[in-house]
Design a protein around this motif. Structure first.
Motif, PDB file in Angstrom:
ATOM      1  N   ALA A 138       0.832  -1.208   0.000  1.00 51.92           N
ATOM      2  CA  ALA A 138       0.000   0.000   0.000  1.00 51.92           C
ATOM      3  C   ALA A 138       0.866   1.257   0.000  1.00 51.92           C
ATOM      4  CB  ALA A 138      -0.925  -0.007   1.219  1.00 51.92           C
ATOM      5  N   LEU A 139       1.952   1.272   0.764  1.00 51.41           N
ATOM      6  CA  LEU A 139       2.862   2.412   0.803  1.00 51.41           C
ATOM      7  C   LEU A 139       3.519   2.629  -0.558  1.00 51.41           C
ATOM      8  CD1 LEU A 139       4.056   4.516   2.761  1.00 51.41           C
ATOM      9  CD2 LEU A 139       5.929   2.901   3.178  1.00 51.41           C
ATOM     10  N   LEU A 140       3.939   1.548  -1.198  1.00 50.44           N
ATOM     11  CA  LEU A 140       4.545   1.641  -2.522  1.00 50.44           C
ATOM     12  C   LEU A 140       3.547   2.177  -3.554  1.00 50.44           C
ATOM     13  CD1 LEU A 140       7.086   1.067  -4.198  1.00 50.44           C
ATOM     14  CD2 LEU A 140       6.193  -1.225  -4.601  1.00 50.44           C
ATOM     15  N   MET A 141       2.311   1.703  -3.493  1.00 53.16           N
ATOM     16  CA  MET A 141       1.280   2.192  -4.418  1.00 53.16           C
ATOM     17  C   MET A 141       0.992   3.681  -4.172  1.00 53.16           C
ATOM     18  SD  MET A 141      -1.349  -1.053  -4.564  1.00 53.16           S
ATOM     19  CE  MET A 141      -2.607  -0.103  -5.359  1.00 53.16           C
ATOM     20  N   GLY A 142       0.932   4.065  -2.902  1.00 51.20           N
ATOM     21  CA  GLY A 142       0.704   5.477  -2.574  1.00 51.20           C
ATOM     22  C   GLY A 142       1.831   6.350  -3.103  1.00 51.20           C
ATOM     23  N   PHE A 143       3.079   5.888  -2.946  1.00 47.86           N
ATOM     24  CA  PHE A 143       4.221   6.638  -3.461  1.00 47.86           C
ATOM     25  C   PHE A 143       4.146   6.778  -4.978  1.00 47.86           C
ATOM     26  CE2 PHE A 143       8.519   6.545  -5.274  1.00 47.86           C
ATOM     27  CZ  PHE A 143       9.001   7.743  -4.774  1.00 47.86           C
ATOM     28  N   MET A 144       3.790   5.697  -5.684  1.00 49.80           N
ATOM     29  CA  MET A 144       3.693   5.737  -7.143  1.00 49.80           C
ATOM     30  C   MET A 144       2.575   6.692  -7.588  1.00 49.80           C
ATOM     31  SD  MET A 144       6.143   3.890  -8.170  1.00 49.80           S
ATOM     32  CE  MET A 144       5.835   3.598  -9.869  1.00 49.80           C
ATOM     33  N   LEU A 145       1.443   6.670  -6.898  1.00 48.51           N
ATOM     34  CA  LEU A 145       0.353   7.593  -7.234  1.00 48.51           C
ATOM     35  C   LEU A 145       0.771   9.041  -6.995  1.00 48.51           C
ATOM     36  CD1 LEU A 145      -2.750   5.696  -5.823  1.00 48.51           C
ATOM     37  CD2 LEU A 145      -2.300   6.261  -8.210  1.00 48.51           C
ATOM     38  N   LEU A 146       1.429   9.309  -5.884  1.00 44.75           N
ATOM     39  CA  LEU A 146       1.893  10.664  -5.580  1.00 44.75           C
ATOM     40  C   LEU A 146       2.905  11.141  -6.620  1.00 44.75           C
ATOM     41  CD1 LEU A 146       1.768  13.033  -3.603  1.00 44.75           C
ATOM     42  CD2 LEU A 146       3.602  11.938  -2.303  1.00 44.75           C
ATOM     43  N   LYS A 147       3.816  10.258  -7.027  1.00 46.64           N
ATOM     44  CA  LYS A 147       4.817  10.603  -8.039  1.00 46.64           C
ATOM     45  C   LYS A 147       4.131  10.939  -9.361  1.00 46.64           C
ATOM     46  CE  LYS A 147       8.152   8.463 -10.992  1.00 46.64           C
ATOM     47  NZ  LYS A 147       8.113   7.291 -11.747  1.00 46.64           N
ATOM     48  N   ASN A 148       3.211  10.089  -9.810  1.00 44.94           N
ATOM     49  CA  ASN A 148       2.509  10.333 -11.074  1.00 44.94           C
ATOM     50  C   ASN A 148       1.667  11.608 -11.020  1.00 44.94           C
ATOM     51  OD1 ASN A 148       3.618   8.140 -12.325  1.00 44.94           O
ATOM     52  ND2 ASN A 148       1.899   6.783 -11.889  1.00 44.94           N
ATOM     53  N   PHE A 149       1.023  11.852  -9.878  1.00 46.11           N
ATOM     54  CA  PHE A 149       0.234  13.072  -9.737  1.00 46.11           C
ATOM     55  C   PHE A 149       1.139  14.308  -9.778  1.00 46.11           C
ATOM     56  CE2 PHE A 149      -1.821  16.340  -7.061  1.00 46.11           C
ATOM     57  CZ  PHE A 149      -2.950  16.547  -7.843  1.00 46.11           C
ATOM     58  N   SER A 150       2.279  14.234  -9.100  1.00 47.81           N
ATOM     59  CA  SER A 150       3.232  15.361  -9.120  1.00 47.81           C
ATOM     60  C   SER A 150       3.732  15.629 -10.526  1.00 47.81           C
ATOM     61  CB  SER A 150       4.422  15.067  -8.206  1.00 47.81           C
ATOM     62  OG  SER A 150       3.986  14.902  -6.886  1.00 47.81           O
ATOM     63  N   LEU A 151       4.064  14.573 -11.278  1.00 49.40           N
ATOM     64  CA  LEU A 151       4.517  14.746 -12.661  1.00 49.40           C
ATOM     65  C   LEU A 151       3.419  15.347 -13.530  1.00 49.40           C
ATOM     66  CD1 LEU A 151       6.558  11.454 -13.210  1.00 49.40           C
ATOM     67  CD2 LEU A 151       7.449  13.790 -12.957  1.00 49.40           C
ATOM     68  N   TYR A 152       2.176  14.932 -13.297  1.00 48.00           N
ATOM     69  CA  TYR A 152       1.032  15.475 -14.045  1.00 48.00           C
ATOM     70  C   TYR A 152       0.883  16.975 -13.763  1.00 48.00           C
ATOM     71  CZ  TYR A 152      -3.810  16.326 -15.398  1.00 48.00           C
ATOM     72  OH  TYR A 152      -4.959  16.850 -15.959  1.00 48.00           O
ATOM     73  N   VAL A 153       0.928  17.355 -12.490  1.00 46.97           N
ATOM     74  CA  VAL A 153       0.791  18.778 -12.104  1.00 46.97           C
ATOM     75  C   VAL A 153       1.935  19.593 -12.690  1.00 46.97           C
ATOM     76  CG1 VAL A 153       0.836  20.372 -10.144  1.00 46.97           C
ATOM     77  CG2 VAL A 153      -0.590  18.326 -10.052  1.00 46.97           C
ATOM     78  N   LEU A 154       3.166  19.093 -12.603  1.00 49.79           N
ATOM     79  CA  LEU A 154       4.323  19.813 -13.151  1.00 49.79           C
ATOM     80  C   LEU A 154       4.195  19.985 -14.660  1.00 49.79           C
ATOM     81  CD1 LEU A 154       7.287  18.279 -11.110  1.00 49.79           C
ATOM     82  CD2 LEU A 154       6.385  20.611 -10.974  1.00 49.79           C
ATOM     83  N   SER A 155       3.705  18.985 -15.370  1.00 51.82           N
ATOM     84  CA  SER A 155       3.547  19.117 -16.824  1.00 51.82           C
ATOM     85  C   SER A 155       2.479  20.157 -17.160  1.00 51.82           C
ATOM     86  CB  SER A 155       3.226  17.775 -17.469  1.00 51.82           C
ATOM     87  OG  SER A 155       1.931  17.347 -17.137  1.00 51.82           O
TER      88      SER A 155
END
Length: 167
Positions: A138-155
């Motif tokens: 669950a922690l790994l999935m949360g980290f991956m979701l946060l990373k993808n969301f951050s990349l989306y916002v930055l783009s």
């Protein structure tokens, strides 16, 4: 003859149990003789016996012991013991001989342990391990979701910055 991956059973006094046994032959069967025997302090006592004429034919099984029932079908020669007592505990041998295999003998031993109270199994360690693994996933999935969301916002911010500078 095969009694399964676990060749023993711990059962409660007074309960009903199935002693599993099955046979297989790559060349088929013809007049397969089988029996179950019980080791009574070194003396083998016959529990049941029969001959299976050919595959798919139900045998006429002779029972030599009380509270025993034949429950096998097809390649299964299992027996059922009902209302077991402490005297029923011990080693049972499932034996078979197939004339098509040049009368080779096959046997498997199954142990029945009769108890007055079943042991309670402590699953605490299993629960801790499963929780730790589940939490890590669950922690790994949360980290991956946060990373993808951050990349989306930055783009999106980068696109707005490019549009703003172009005007």
């Amino acid at each position: 003859m095969f009694v399964g991956k676990v060749p023993f059973l711990e059962a409660l006094n007074g309960s009903t149990v199935v002693l599993p046994c099955s046979y297989s032959s790559c060349i088929g069967i013809e007049n397969l003789y089988f029996n179950w025997q019980f080791n009574d302090n070194g003396t083998m006592k016959k529990v049941c016996e029969s001959t299976i004429k050919s595959e798919g034919v139900e045998p006429n099984v002779k029972i030599f012991r009380e509270r025993v029932e034949f429950v096998g079908k097809n390649n299964n020669v299992s027996i059922l013991l009902w209302n077991i007592t402490f005297d029923d505990g011990g080693q049972y041998t499932c034996f078979g001989r197939n004339p098509k295999e040049k009368d080779r003998n096959h046997s498997a031993i199954f142990s029945l342990i009769v108890v007055d109270k079943l042991r309670e199994v402590d699953n605490t360690l299993t629960i801790i391990i499963a929780s730790a693994v589940g939490g890590a996933i669950a922690l790994l999935m949360g980290f991956m979701l946060l990373k993808n969301f951050s990349l989306y916002v930055l783009s999106k911010l980068e696109k707005k910055k490019c549009v703003f500078m172009a005007t």
